[in-house]
Each structure stands twice: as C-alpha cells, then as structure tokens.
Design a protein around this motif. Sequence first.
Motif, PDB file in Angstrom:
ATOM      1  N   GLN A   1       0.831  -1.210   0.000  1.00  0.00           N
ATOM      2  CA  GLN A   1       0.000   0.000   0.000  1.00  0.00           C
ATOM      3  C   GLN A   1       0.862   1.256   0.000  1.00  0.00           C
ATOM      4  O   GLN A   1       0.561   2.227  -0.694  1.00  0.00           O
ATOM      5  N   ARG A   2       1.941   1.224   0.755  1.00  0.00           N
ATOM      6  CA  ARG A   2       2.852   2.381   0.782  1.00  0.00           C
ATOM      7  C   ARG A   2       3.473   2.600  -0.598  1.00  0.00           C
ATOM      8  O   ARG A   2       3.520   3.718  -1.102  1.00  0.00           O
ATOM      9  N   LYS A   3       3.915   1.500  -1.239  1.00  0.00           N
ATOM     10  CA  LYS A   3       4.543   1.626  -2.566  1.00  0.00           C
ATOM     11  C   LYS A   3       3.531   2.043  -3.615  1.00  0.00           C
ATOM     12  O   LYS A   3       3.868   2.790  -4.547  1.00  0.00           O
ATOM     13  N   ALA A   4       2.297   1.567  -3.488  1.00  0.00           N
ATOM     14  CA  ALA A   4       1.261   1.959  -4.448  1.00  0.00           C
ATOM     15  C   ALA A   4       0.967   3.448  -4.320  1.00  0.00           C
ATOM     16  O   ALA A   4       0.791   4.146  -5.326  1.00  0.00           O
ATOM     17  N   ALA A   5       0.909   3.953  -3.096  1.00  0.00           N
ATOM     18  CA  ALA A   5       0.654   5.382  -2.892  1.00  0.00           C
ATOM     19  C   ALA A   5       1.795   6.219  -3.469  1.00  0.00           C
ATOM     20  O   ALA A   5       1.556   7.265  -4.091  1.00  0.00           O
ATOM     21  N   GLN A   6       3.025   5.781  -3.319  1.00  0.00           N
ATOM     22  CA  GLN A   6       4.176   6.500  -3.865  1.00  0.00           C
ATOM     23  C   GLN A   6       4.160   6.488  -5.395  1.00  0.00           C
ATOM     24  O   GLN A   6       4.627   7.419  -6.030  1.00  0.00           O
ATOM     25  N   SER A   7       3.615   5.425  -5.976  1.00  0.00           N
ATOM     26  CA  SER A   7       3.643   5.260  -7.432  1.00  0.00           C
ATOM     27  C   SER A   7       2.412   5.814  -8.126  1.00  0.00           C
ATOM     28  O   SER A   7       2.357   5.847  -9.352  1.00  0.00           O
ATOM     29  N   GLY A   8       1.388   6.192  -7.368  1.00  0.00           N
ATOM     30  CA  GLY A   8       0.164   6.707  -7.974  1.00  0.00           C
ATOM     31  C   GLY A   8      -0.751   5.597  -8.482  1.00  0.00           C
ATOM     32  O   GLY A   8      -1.486   5.771  -9.442  1.00  0.00           O
ATOM     33  N   VAL A   9      -0.703   4.429  -7.831  1.00  0.00           N
ATOM     34  CA  VAL A   9      -1.533   3.285  -8.207  1.00  0.00           C
ATOM     35  C   VAL A   9      -2.592   3.096  -7.134  1.00  0.00           C
ATOM     36  O   VAL A   9      -2.302   3.144  -5.941  1.00  0.00           O
ATOM     37  N   HIS A  10      -3.848   2.859  -7.563  1.00  0.00           N
ATOM     38  CA  HIS A  10      -4.938   2.612  -6.617  1.00  0.00           C
ATOM     39  C   HIS A  10      -5.160   1.101  -6.524  1.00  0.00           C
ATOM     40  O   HIS A  10      -5.579   0.469  -7.486  1.00  0.00           O
ATOM     41  N   LEU A  11      -4.848   0.517  -5.363  1.00  0.00           N
ATOM     42  CA  LEU A  11      -5.038  -0.924  -5.157  1.00  0.00           C
ATOM     43  C   LEU A  11      -6.506  -1.186  -4.883  1.00  0.00           C
ATOM     44  O   LEU A  11      -7.080  -0.664  -3.926  1.00  0.00           O
ATOM     45  N   ARG A  12      -7.125  -2.000  -5.716  1.00  0.00           N
ATOM     46  CA  ARG A  12      -8.542  -2.328  -5.541  1.00  0.00           C
ATOM     47  C   ARG A  12      -8.723  -3.547  -4.652  1.00  0.00           C
ATOM     48  O   ARG A  12      -9.667  -3.622  -3.878  1.00  0.00           O
ATOM     49  N   GLU A  13      -7.815  -4.519  -4.778  1.00  0.00           N
ATOM     50  CA  GLU A  13      -7.969  -5.758  -4.010  1.00  0.00           C
ATOM     51  C   GLU A  13      -6.594  -6.395  -3.812  1.00  0.00           C
ATOM     52  O   GLU A  13      -5.785  -6.438  -4.726  1.00  0.00           O
TER      53      GLU A  13
ATOM     54  N   PRO B   1      -2.804   4.208 -14.874  1.00  0.00           N
ATOM     55  CA  PRO B   1      -2.255   4.225 -16.235  1.00  0.00           C
ATOM     56  C   PRO B   1      -0.961   3.387 -16.270  1.00  0.00           C
ATOM     57  O   PRO B   1      -0.158   3.426 -15.342  1.00  0.00           O
ATOM     58  N   PHE B   2      -0.819   2.606 -17.339  1.00  0.00           N
ATOM     59  CA  PHE B   2       0.324   1.691 -17.411  1.00  0.00           C
ATOM     60  C   PHE B   2       1.652   2.442 -17.395  1.00  0.00           C
ATOM     61  O   PHE B   2       2.569   2.075 -16.680  1.00  0.00           O
ATOM     62  N   GLN B   3       1.750   3.483 -18.192  1.00  0.00           N
ATOM     63  CA  GLN B   3       2.958   4.288 -18.217  1.00  0.00           C
ATOM     64  C   GLN B   3       2.661   5.583 -17.492  1.00  0.00           C
ATOM     65  O   GLN B   3       1.673   6.238 -17.817  1.00  0.00           O
ATOM     66  N   PRO B   4       3.380   6.021 -16.574  1.00  0.00           N
ATOM     67  CA  PRO B   4       4.525   5.469 -15.884  1.00  0.00           C
ATOM     68  C   PRO B   4       4.171   4.802 -14.560  1.00  0.00           C
ATOM     69  O   PRO B   4       5.001   4.173 -13.947  1.00  0.00           O
ATOM     70  N   ASN B   5       2.897   4.925 -14.117  1.00  0.00           N
ATOM     71  CA  ASN B   5       2.561   4.521 -12.743  1.00  0.00           C
ATOM     72  C   ASN B   5       2.741   3.024 -12.488  1.00  0.00           C
ATOM     73  O   ASN B   5       3.311   2.623 -11.472  1.00  0.00           O
ATOM     74  N   VAL B   6       2.211   2.179 -13.365  1.00  0.00           N
ATOM     75  CA  VAL B   6       2.306   0.730 -13.133  1.00  0.00           C
ATOM     76  C   VAL B   6       3.765   0.292 -13.200  1.00  0.00           C
ATOM     77  O   VAL B   6       4.222  -0.505 -12.374  1.00  0.00           O
ATOM     78  N   ILE B   7       4.486   0.810 -14.153  1.00  0.00           N
ATOM     79  CA  ILE B   7       5.912   0.459 -14.266  1.00  0.00           C
ATOM     80  C   ILE B   7       6.648   0.875 -13.003  1.00  0.00           C
ATOM     81  O   ILE B   7       7.460   0.116 -12.463  1.00  0.00           O
ATOM     82  N   ARG B   8       6.362   2.066 -12.525  1.00  0.00           N
ATOM     83  CA  ARG B   8       6.997   2.549 -11.301  1.00  0.00           C
ATOM     84  C   ARG B   8       6.633   1.648 -10.112  1.00  0.00           C
ATOM     85  O   ARG B   8       7.493   1.296  -9.301  1.00  0.00           O
TER      86      ARG B   8
END
Length: 160
Positions: A94-106, A132-139
């Motif tokens: 969750q911490r890494k997702a917040a830093q990367s701009g990714v919303h964890l659904r499950e 969005p795949f670029q750049p958030n998911v990659i990050r």
Amino acid sequence: MQIRSKRERNLIVFCGVFVVGILVWNFTSPAGTKASKTTGLPLAEAKKQRSISVRNIARMRQDQDRINREVIHKAWGAGMSADELVPMVVRELQRKAAQSGVHLREIRPLRPRMIAGGAGMGIPLELRFRAPFQPNVIRFLYRSENVGELEGKMVVDKLD
C-alpha cells in the motif's frame, strides 16, 4: 545317449579350451594385476587423508552455519508465520502503491508454499489495481521488487 553333430563337438571343445585358458591365466598372473589381492593405502597415508577429510568437514560445517546465519539475517520476516507476515507485506504494498500513484482495488493472499530447496516460505498475493500503465504501473512494479529492505524479496510472477 544323444548323438552330437561335428559342429556341436567342435563348439564344446572350443569352449572347454577357452575356460581352461582363462583359469590358467588367472592363477599364473602376477599378484599386482589382480584387484582382489590389492590392499588399501599404507596406514600413515590413510591417517593423513582421514585427518584432512575431518578438517574439511569441520570447515564445511562452519561455512554452512555462517551461510545459514546470513540467510536468516537477510530474509525478510524470517521465523514469522504467514499470518504474521501478510499484514506487513500488505502495508508495504500500500505504501509503494501510494508512492507510485496506483490505486489498489484488491489484495488477496493465496495459500503459502515452501520455496524450492527449503530456503523459506513464499506467500503469493493476487493484486488488482487501477492506474495508467505508463509510468505509474511500471513505477509500482519496479518499486515492489527493488526498494529498501524488501529488495529482492518480492517478485512479480505474472502480470495480466
């Protein structure tokens, strides 16, 4: 009495001569060429090799103990059960997702399994997220495998 052909008599004579020849050669050969008459190493040489082997075994045990201590030191969550480790991993994700701009659904933990060779326990997680795949998911993928104290301890096996 059975009548034998000339060919059968010749084969019997040939086999008899062959067996007698092998027996004579076996009993008249020098003692050094027979494997059954050779002895082991001289006593002094055997003691020397045994002491070398004992030292090698002791050194290997010390190396194994040292390596085991290093593995336990480097393993994240060593000695913890899966039930204790999953909340820590979820918080870290969750911490890494917040830093990367990714919303964890499950985040769904799957059944833990032993890693090949008994090096530890693997806890597979199924993640569903939106970004969005670029750049958030990659990050996010990069950070989940290569950041901080978890470096090399989290692996992305499959991505859909």
